[in-house]
Every structure is written in structure tokens, then in C-alpha cells.
Design a protein around this motif. Structure first.
Motif, PDB file in Angstrom:
ATOM      1  N   LEU A   1       0.359  10.763  -0.616  1.00 52.26           N
ATOM      2  CA  LEU A   1      -0.865  11.113  -1.354  1.00 52.26           C
ATOM      3  C   LEU A   1      -1.202  12.585  -1.159  1.00 52.26           C
ATOM      4  CD1 LEU A   1      -2.623   7.794  -0.559  1.00 52.26           C
ATOM      5  CD2 LEU A   1      -2.241   8.658  -2.861  1.00 52.26           C
TER       6      LEU A   1
ATOM      7  N   PRO B   1      -6.742   5.552  -2.009  1.00 45.15           N
ATOM      8  CA  PRO B   1      -7.122   4.239  -1.470  1.00 45.15           C
ATOM      9  C   PRO B   1      -8.433   4.288  -0.689  1.00 45.15           C
ATOM     10  CG  PRO B   1      -4.852   4.808  -0.871  1.00 45.15           C
ATOM     11  CD  PRO B   1      -5.420   6.002  -1.546  1.00 45.15           C
ATOM     12  N   GLY B   2      -8.666   5.396  -0.003  1.00 43.26           N
ATOM     13  CA  GLY B   2      -9.847   5.506   0.842  1.00 43.26           C
ATOM     14  C   GLY B   2     -11.149   5.520   0.063  1.00 43.26           C
ATOM     15  N   LEU B   3     -11.079   5.784  -1.236  1.00 44.07           N
ATOM     16  CA  LEU B   3     -12.318   5.823  -2.026  1.00 44.07           C
ATOM     17  C   LEU B   3     -12.739   4.440  -2.497  1.00 44.07           C
ATOM     18  CD1 LEU B   3     -11.788   8.984  -4.252  1.00 44.07           C
ATOM     19  CD2 LEU B   3     -13.273   8.750  -2.267  1.00 44.07           C
ATOM     20  N   ARG B   4     -11.772   3.541  -2.660  1.00 41.88           N
ATOM     21  CA  ARG B   4     -12.076   2.179  -3.141  1.00 41.88           C
ATOM     22  C   ARG B   4     -12.780   2.223  -4.505  1.00 41.88           C
ATOM     23  NH1 ARG B   4      -9.736  -1.094  -1.923  1.00 41.88           N
ATOM     24  NH2 ARG B   4     -10.941  -2.883  -1.284  1.00 41.88           N
TER      25      ARG B   4
ATOM     26  N   SER C   1     -15.965  -1.531  -6.021  1.00 42.24           N
ATOM     27  CA  SER C   1     -15.323  -1.007  -4.813  1.00 42.24           C
ATOM     28  C   SER C   1     -13.949  -1.662  -4.667  1.00 42.24           C
ATOM     29  CB  SER C   1     -16.199  -1.286  -3.593  1.00 42.24           C
ATOM     30  OG  SER C   1     -17.419  -0.593  -3.690  1.00 42.24           O
TER      31      SER C   1
ATOM     32  N   GLN D   1     -10.260  -5.755  -5.618  1.00 42.21           N
ATOM     33  CA  GLN D   1     -10.568  -7.005  -4.940  1.00 42.21           C
ATOM     34  C   GLN D   1     -12.038  -7.388  -5.125  1.00 42.21           C
ATOM     35  OE1 GLN D   1      -8.551  -7.607  -1.414  1.00 42.21           O
ATOM     36  NE2 GLN D   1      -9.886  -9.230  -0.681  1.00 42.21           N
ATOM     37  N   GLN D   2     -12.928  -6.395  -5.049  1.00 42.00           N
ATOM     38  CA  GLN D   2     -14.331  -6.706  -5.297  1.00 42.00           C
ATOM     39  C   GLN D   2     -14.521  -7.202  -6.734  1.00 42.00           C
ATOM     40  OE1 GLN D   2     -17.576  -3.730  -5.735  1.00 42.00           O
ATOM     41  NE2 GLN D   2     -18.610  -4.892  -4.144  1.00 42.00           N
TER      42      GLN D   2
ATOM     43  N   LYS E   1      -5.354   2.449  -5.560  1.00 40.52           N
ATOM     44  CA  LYS E   1      -4.172   2.196  -4.731  1.00 40.52           C
ATOM     45  C   LYS E   1      -3.272   3.412  -4.659  1.00 40.52           C
ATOM     46  CE  LYS E   1      -2.391  -2.328  -3.795  1.00 40.52           C
ATOM     47  NZ  LYS E   1      -3.185  -3.446  -4.239  1.00 40.52           N
TER      48      LYS E   1
ATOM     49  N   LEU F   1      -8.750  10.046   2.978  1.00 38.50           N
ATOM     50  CA  LEU F   1      -8.852   9.419   1.655  1.00 38.50           C
ATOM     51  C   LEU F   1      -7.612   8.611   1.298  1.00 38.50           C
ATOM     52  CD1 LEU F   1     -10.759  11.804  -0.729  1.00 38.50           C
ATOM     53  CD2 LEU F   1     -11.493   9.710   0.375  1.00 38.50           C
TER      54      LEU F   1
ATOM     55  N   PRO G   1       0.486   6.907   3.341  1.00 40.89           N
ATOM     56  CA  PRO G   1      -0.490   7.997   3.191  1.00 40.89           C
ATOM     57  C   PRO G   1       0.173   9.361   2.957  1.00 40.89           C
ATOM     58  CG  PRO G   1      -1.129   6.569   5.004  1.00 40.89           C
ATOM     59  CD  PRO G   1       0.216   6.094   4.540  1.00 40.89           C
ATOM     60  N   ASN G   2       1.422   9.528   3.434  1.00 38.44           N
ATOM     61  CA  ASN G   2       2.097  10.812   3.224  1.00 38.44           C
ATOM     62  C   ASN G   2       2.466  11.059   1.771  1.00 38.44           C
ATOM     63  OD1 ASN G   2       2.185  11.749   5.968  1.00 38.44           O
ATOM     64  ND2 ASN G   2       3.577  10.033   6.339  1.00 38.44           N
TER      65      ASN G   2
ATOM     66  N   LEU H   1       0.870  -1.183   0.000  1.00 33.85           N
ATOM     67  CA  LEU H   1       0.000   0.000   0.000  1.00 33.85           C
ATOM     68  C   LEU H   1       0.897   1.220   0.000  1.00 33.85           C
ATOM     69  CD1 LEU H   1      -2.481  -0.874   2.878  1.00 33.85           C
ATOM     70  CD2 LEU H   1      -2.794  -1.191   0.423  1.00 33.85           C
TER      71      LEU H   1
ATOM     72  N   THR I   1     -14.245 -10.172   0.108  1.00 35.55           N
ATOM     73  CA  THR I   1     -15.213  -9.516  -0.765  1.00 35.55           C
ATOM     74  C   THR I   1     -14.750  -8.137  -1.195  1.00 35.55           C
ATOM     75  OG1 THR I   1     -17.016 -10.712   0.277  1.00 35.55           O
ATOM     76  CG2 THR I   1     -17.587  -8.682  -0.875  1.00 35.55           C
TER      77      THR I   1
ATOM     78  N   ASN J   1      -3.134  14.677   0.083  1.00 33.85           N
ATOM     79  CA  ASN J   1      -4.256  14.801   1.013  1.00 33.85           C
ATOM     80  C   ASN J   1      -4.862  16.195   1.085  1.00 33.85           C
ATOM     81  OD1 ASN J   1      -4.025  12.033   2.182  1.00 33.85           O
ATOM     82  ND2 ASN J   1      -1.983  12.769   2.632  1.00 33.85           N
TER      83      ASN J   1
END
Lengths: 464, 464
Positions: free
Chosen positions: A116, A314-317, A173, A176-177, A310, B136, A113-114, A110, B338, A118
Motif C-alpha cells: 500500500l 484497509p485502516g480507513l474502513r 465502516s 462487513q458492516q 481492502k 492506514l 501492508p507493504n 488481506l 458487526t 503508505n
């Protein structure tokens, strides 16, 4: 790993069926081979469960003819401390490793987060609420927001000159989904599925949970042995081949253009669907990777999964699936049953960020930051005699340790030292022992990479 | 409805297996009974497919012994215009009706977006970005954001005085995903599942797609015939009973407290899991409904699904599942396979709105607005001789038309007049003809209700 857990589940499952009187006294239990196939576990796991059931006097065995339910069992009104209904065995190996609380995360493919953007995101969120004041009161269509599908269609047409319409796209989403939806629509127990070896651990677990019989082809720095692929397609008639041909997870290898074209032909000739998972396409260090396999497909042999989330948000999926219409109709139905469509808010935020100039700038910076992290990892590992092929993109290094090291033991010792990584076995569809490991350089920062890897090498060296 | 589509899918499936040489020349096809069970379709659908395959010379039949693959078939290199791999049959009946573009939506049990506090939402979103600047860039844990689970735990403890910890809660993307996760964890083909009759159409389709064998008990204004429930639990040993006891969809009925307690006992005695779907709990017109069944459970017999998103913020897709730990562990694994966790942004926005005073004010206004709409619907229908029990909550009227009306024909004629509703057959787990229909009063506004229902009654009267 976690064999005890599996064995306990089989034990509970059998006991539960007996106690519920679904398997009655004097009934013969399924053969070990049969139950192992049904529950997707090793035969020895079933044997161990049957033996303990026998020891606990729940079943008895007759010579070589098998195991039978004890007579006194179904009259018992007493239930042991197990759930009212036993679950079918499902596993997610990677998820279990990620749960370990460590400081040096080399198991997570992954982004830190820094890395991205933000501070920009809230601008896009504000824009979305201005443009669509009722966005939180509204469901997306099952297939996904039309505006987003049109924008992505335009993107693919511009990049790959393919014929495409918004109807050929499904929003999911996360990738993976998408994999999960495909497994639900196209796989039933005992269907054969072709996998790269090694492969993405969650995909392996998803198809296993669906009951697939898995056959593997090795992936090498130069791609596959296509004669072997053809042979397996003819011999095993797999319904699909799940592949990750661009900055492959975990190895980082990329399948060359020539093989991409040949794969499409093989798939068409042998009626085998190709599931192309393209999660790292934009994370290249040197030059653009070859076009996706789906761009060479004219017969509807490819389902293409493109994930942006990714490295964008990532938080939006958010991911998208491209395929021909009859396959699309099936996926839409499964998606409608699964969650009835991804949240509209997330799709709209993604749309506006995706359409912005800032995204290109973000990606350029991101590639440089990741290449630097990769180089730090490689510099630290240079003191060892370990082997790897330097990847041209992606988030991982696939490293071969000396044969004598047990990667399971190394994982245990590493977690004690607050370091995580993924043992190769977890990425192996056949789950065999391996001297390979996956080290991700995307989540730890430069300092953590440097300190954590020195410490990791010490742990490893203490084992040989 | 859509029988042609089903029949075509069976046809394609068989042809595909033959062409892929999985079923070889001279092989006997599965019996009609067997294939119908495997694919979850009616036997006549399989028969029709087999007959057409015979007519097309793909298979032949021998007296009464069955159908066999033709010899010339597998040598054919020519493929018809069907997808490279056939999908397994899955259906979502309700989703198909909702796709009809109409002005008067009486099929949607959704809230009119104008009834939601849209102008407040952006405040909460802003707050979320201030509090969690990297929201996010971050994945939620698979089980769901801890802060949200703790807040919901507190809510349930305050309301029902139950023992509960945040570990007993799972956050899902809407209640439909919760039902889907449960079906994946606990049901395999041919397992028996108990359903209310009628029931929630999507739940029926989800369990059918999973291969469940469905047994039904009628739901009445006063609840169930519990002797029948007990008898079925003993006779069929269902693994679970899916029920919607509070402002039941589609009927609006509520199961009384006494039956709630008895149900928990029956479930425990017969080792049958209760899946309590509670989607309309806060939409009452007169007084609070009885406490959920799960509050009477001390043996872990209930999985409770509570959805808030329908009437708080549909666009966020947030629901929660409560159950005991061993069941929870299985659900978390399935959730991880899932989609690896619901988006964090949505959970955080929901958390802050859910914790606000505004929510209570919104709910009070919403109840009044919905009661008014319900009364408008009932006033309009008062001119007919149709029958219904006035619901004390929820979003639907369950109406019985004269026997002589075909509800399928009525649906066709209504859609021509830009009106949609749900024929009772779609809500029947047994899919039998019915003179009942579901009319939702939540999506159309007051004007549309009045105009649309007059027009609808005219259409219906023209048919008898």
C-alpha cells in the motif's frame, strides 16, 4: 470445530434461565428441535447439553415426552462460575483462525501492508486538516459525507452509465458492516436466505447470528445453475440472495454477463432481493470484470456493496452501499442505531485519496504485484496433484486436496509449523466436511509464499 | 409522531408476505397482539393496517376469529409500488428531530465544534503517521488497539484503584455502538430490560429494535426508589438494567454513592446485568462525580461504557467498554461480526491526544465554557414559570412546562422559528405524553443561546 464451546453455551443458557426462574420447577424445557433452531446450533449440541444437565441433576426426563426442570433447582441460591447473564450464541469462524500467531499467513485475504502507498497517505491527511480544520470536532451525517457520496456517484456514473444520485449511496465502516446492516434490516429468525456454496465466512456467520435459515446454490467456474436458483426462489421464497459474483470469495470464479441479466429478472419475478457484494472488483489480472449486477437492475431488486478499502486503505474502513430509496431509508435507520454514522475524518481522507491520480497508479502496480504472488503460489503447488481453477482476479486460490486428507487435522499440523489457511468447511454455509481449502496469496510476501508453501506441502504430504 | 410511517410499514410487511406466498390464500393472519409484539408497534397500528388491507380487498375478516388472506391475492402478478422486500420496523426518534435544519440547536447534546482544540489535532495526526507509517494499511484487532487499551487501563487504575487489565477493555466506535453490541449479545425478542424513566432516546430505540420488553423505574434528583428496583428485578427478571447514573441524560441527575453500592448488590442477588453508560463523567461544574458503579462491583454484574469522544474528539468515535471476561468474549464476537474492529487510525490519534497534557487543559476550559452556557440558559428561562433542577454536570436542562402546552405542537412551531429541542416523550421508554422537554446548552454558542431562547419562550407563551 469448537463444538465444546457451543455445547457449553447451550448448557449455560439453559441453566441460567432456570436459575433466574424464567423456567420454573416442573416446567418442560423447549424441545431439542426448537432450542436448536432458536440458538442456531445442531440438535446434537442441544441433546448433549440436556444430557449433561440431567447428569448434573438440574433437569430430568420423562420417557419420550421431553426434559423438565428439577424441583430443587430454583430454590438454590448458589450460582456456579458462569456469567450473570448468558449471551446468545454467536460465532465468527474466520476470526478464530486469524487469531493464530503464525509466520506464513495464507488464511488472511488481506493485502500485505507493504503493497500500500503508505508514504503518500500522510499528504492526504494533511490536506484534509487544511481543508476542514474542524474535521475531528464534527460528526458525519448518518448516511455519510455528502462530498464523498457525490464523488463516488460520479465515479459509478462514469464507469457504468447508470442513473444515480448521492442519495442512493450509504457510507459504511467496511463491507462487513454493510452486510450486518442489511441482515438487521431485512432478516428475522427463520427467514430464508439464499447463499452461494461456498461463500464468505463472515457473511454466513452474520446471517446465522440473525437466525436466518440458509439454503445454498453451488457456484461453478461458469456461474450458477440458474434453473436451480429459480426453483429455490419459488420453493423457499428466500427474502434475499447474498452473492459475490466477481472474483468470488473463496473460489475466484466470476459469473458471466448473461447470467447477471437473468439473475436480475429472476429476482424481480420472485421478489427476492439480490445482495451483491463486490469487494475485489478492481483486482483483475487480465481484463476488467463484467459490470456489476446492479447495473442491469431497473426494479430495485439489488443492493450493491462496493468495498474499496481492502486494496486502497484497509485502516480507513470505508465501503459504500447503493440501493433504491425505500430500502435505503431502512438501512439509514439501522445505521443510525448501530453507530450513528462512520467517522468523518476517515471519509474525508478516503475522498481525497480516491480522487487522486496516484490511486490509478497504485492500482496498476498492485495488480501486477498480486499476479506475481498468485503465480508464485501456483508454481509452488504445481508439484502436487491438487486441483484448482486459476483465478482471473481476487486474492485467493480455492484448492481441492485428495479426499483422504482431513483439512481440520491439516490446519492443526500447519499452525504447529507456523502456517495458516482456511479449511473449506469454514466457507460452507452448510458447514460440511470438505477436501477444499482457501489459500490467500495477498498477505505473505514473495519469499514467505515460496518458503511457506514448500513447508505446507510437506505437512500435507506427511498426512497421506 | 410518524405514526403514518409505522402503519405503512406494517401494511407493506403483511402485503409483502402475502404476495410472496409466505402467507397463503385462506391462511389466518397473526393475531393483532402477536404481530404488534413481533414488530414492536402499538396494537392500534396493526389494527389500522389490517383494516386498510381489508378495505383494499387483500384480506377479509370472519366475525371475531381474525383476519384471513383473500383468495384472489396470491394469483396476482401485479405488484404495487413497494420495495421488493419489506424491512422490519426500526426507528430512531432523535435522529429524525436532528434532521430539521435550524439555527438554534437546543436538541443536540453535542459540543459546539468551536469548543474543541481543533488547531492541536493535526499535530497528533502528524505524530501518529511518524510513529506508525503503515497505520492506514493495517487493521486493528477486533478488541481494539492494545496500546490504547493499556493506556486506558492505566487511567482507570490511577483514578479508581480498581483491578483491571487491558483484556477487560473493548474499544468501540462511540458509546452508541457499545449499547448496540450489548443488545445484540444479550437480548432476544421478549426478553425484559429495565430502563430509567426518562432515558437516552437512542438506547430505547436500540433495545426496542432488538425486540426487548421494557419496564421502567423513575429517576429522581436523589436517585431511584430502590425498593421498586428490587421489586421489578424479582417480578420481571430483567436480563439487564440500562442506566446512566452520572449527569443522567436527559435529566442531569446523579445517583448517590450509597445507592450505587446497593444497586450492585441487588444486581448480583437478582442476576441482572447493570449496563452503566457513563458519557458525561468529566463534564462536571463543581466537583468530581461519585466513582462509577462498576468500581463497586466484584461479581461481574456491571458492563461499563465510558465515552470520551463526545467532549474530546467527536469525529474520532471512540468509546470503551469494561466487563468481565466471559461477557467480554461474547461482545468481541459480536463486534467481529458487526465491523471487525474500529479503524486503527482513529484509535492511535485518540491515544496520543488522550495521553497529552493538553487534554487536561482542554477539559478545564471546557467545563468553564459549558457552565457559562448553562447559566445563560437558566438566566433566560428565569422569566418563565417553568421548572427544572439545576444540573451539576452534563449537557442538558430537563425542563417541565405547564401541563396545558402540547410539546409536539411546540416542536412544530419552534422548528418554524428555526429552533429545535427534544420533547420529553422521545426520552420516555413508554412514549407517553409529557410536559417535559430537554434543552441542550452545549451546541449553540452564547449569542445563539440568548437570542434563540428568548424566541423560544415567545413561541411557548403564544401557546398558552
Amino acid at each position: 470445530m469448537k463444538d465444546d464451546y457451543l455445547f457449553k453455551q447451550v448448557y449455560d443458557y439453559v441453566l441460567n434461565r432456570i436459575q433466574r426462574n424464567e423456567w420454573k420447577e416442573q416446567d418442560k424445557l423447549p424441545s431439542i428441535r426448537q432450542l436448536a433452531a432458536e440458538m442456531n446450533v445442531h440438535r446434537l449440541t442441544v441433546l448433549k447439553a440436556y444430557q449433561l444437565l440431567k447428569q448434573h441433576d438440574k433437569v430430568y426426563s420423562k420417557d419420550k415426552s421431553g426434559y423438565y426442570v428439577q424441583s430443587n433447582m430454583t430454590k438454590s441460591l448458589e450460582y456456579p462460575d458462569n456469567p450473570i447473564v448468558s449471551a446468545y450464541v454467536q460465532k465468527n469462524h474466520l476470526s478464530e483462525i486469524h487469531q493464530a500467531p503464525v509466520t506464513y499467513h495464507f488464511s488472511q485475504a488481506l493485502l500485505d501492508p507493504n503493497l500500500l502507498p503508505n508514504h503518500y497517505f500522510s499528504d492526504y491527511v494533511k490536506k484534509v486538516f487544511d481543508l476542514y480544520p474542524k474535521v475531528l470536532a464534527t460528526y458525519s451525517t448518518v448516511q455519510g459525507d455528502l462530498e464523498l457520496r457525490e464523488r463516488l456517484t460520479q465515479y459509478f456514473i462514469n464507469h457504468y452509465k447508470t442513473h444515480l444520485s448521492a442519495n442512493d449511496l450509504l457510507i459504511t465502516s467496511g463491507s462487513q458492516q454493510a452486510i450486518h446492516l442489511i441482515s438487521q434490516a431485512f432478516i428475522k429468525p427463520r427467514d430464508t436466505v439464499l447463499f452461494e456454496r461456498p461463500s464468505y465466512s463472515a457473511a454466513i456467520d452474520i446471517f446465522r447470528a440473525q437466525g436466518a435459515h440458509i439454503v445454498t446454490v453451488d457456484i461453478h467456474p461458469y456461474g450458477y445453475d440458474l434453473e436451480q436458483v429459480e426453483h429455490y426462489m419459488k420453493q423457499y421464497k428466500p427474502r434475499l440472495f447474498y452473492l459475490n459474483p466477481t472474483f468470488h470469495n473463496p473460489t475466484g470464479y466470476t459469473v458471466p454477463i448473461k447470467q447477471r441479466k437473468q439473475l436480475v429478472e429472476l429476482a424481480e419475478q420472485n421478489r427476492c432481493l439480490l445482495i451483491e457484494d463486490d469487494a475485489y472488483h478492481d483486482i483483475y489480472f487480465d481484463q476488467d470484470p463484467p459490470p456489476p449486477i446492479y447495473t442491469y437492475d431497473s426494479a430495485g431488486s439489488v443492493i450493491y456493496i462496493r468495498s474499496f478499502s481492502k486494496y486502497i486503505s484497509p485502516g480507513l474502513r470505508i465501503a459504500t452501499v447503493i440501493c433504491q430509496s425505500s430500502l435505503m431509508n431502512s438501512l439509514i435507520t439501522v445505521k443510525s442505531l448501530t453507530d450513528n454514522g462512520s467517522p468523518l475524518l476517515n471519509q474525508k481522507i478516503f475522498l481525497h485519496y480516491f480522487s487522486s491520480l496516484r490511486l490509478q497508479q497504485h492500482l496498476e502496480k498492485l495488480r501486477i504485484a498480486l499476479e506475481i504472488r498468485k503465480e508464485i503460489m501456483e508454481d509452488e503447488l504445481a508439484v502436487t496433484d491438487w486441483k484448482w481453477t486459476s483465478p482471473k482476479g481476487g486474492l485467493n486460490l480455492w484448492v481441492q486436496l485428495p479426499e483422504k486428507i482431513s483439512t481440520e487435522l491439516l490446519l492443526t499440523k500447519s499452525i504447529e509449523q507456523s502456517i495458516s489457511f482456511v479449511p473449506g468447511q469454514v466457507c460452507d454455509p452448510l458447514k460440511q466436511r470438505s477436501s477444499w481449502i482457501r489459500l490467500s496469496y495477498s498477505y505473505a510476501n514473495e519469499k514467505q509464499l515460496s518458503v511457506g508453501l514448500k513447508r505446507f506441502i510437506d505437512v500435507a504430504h506427511s498426512l497421506y
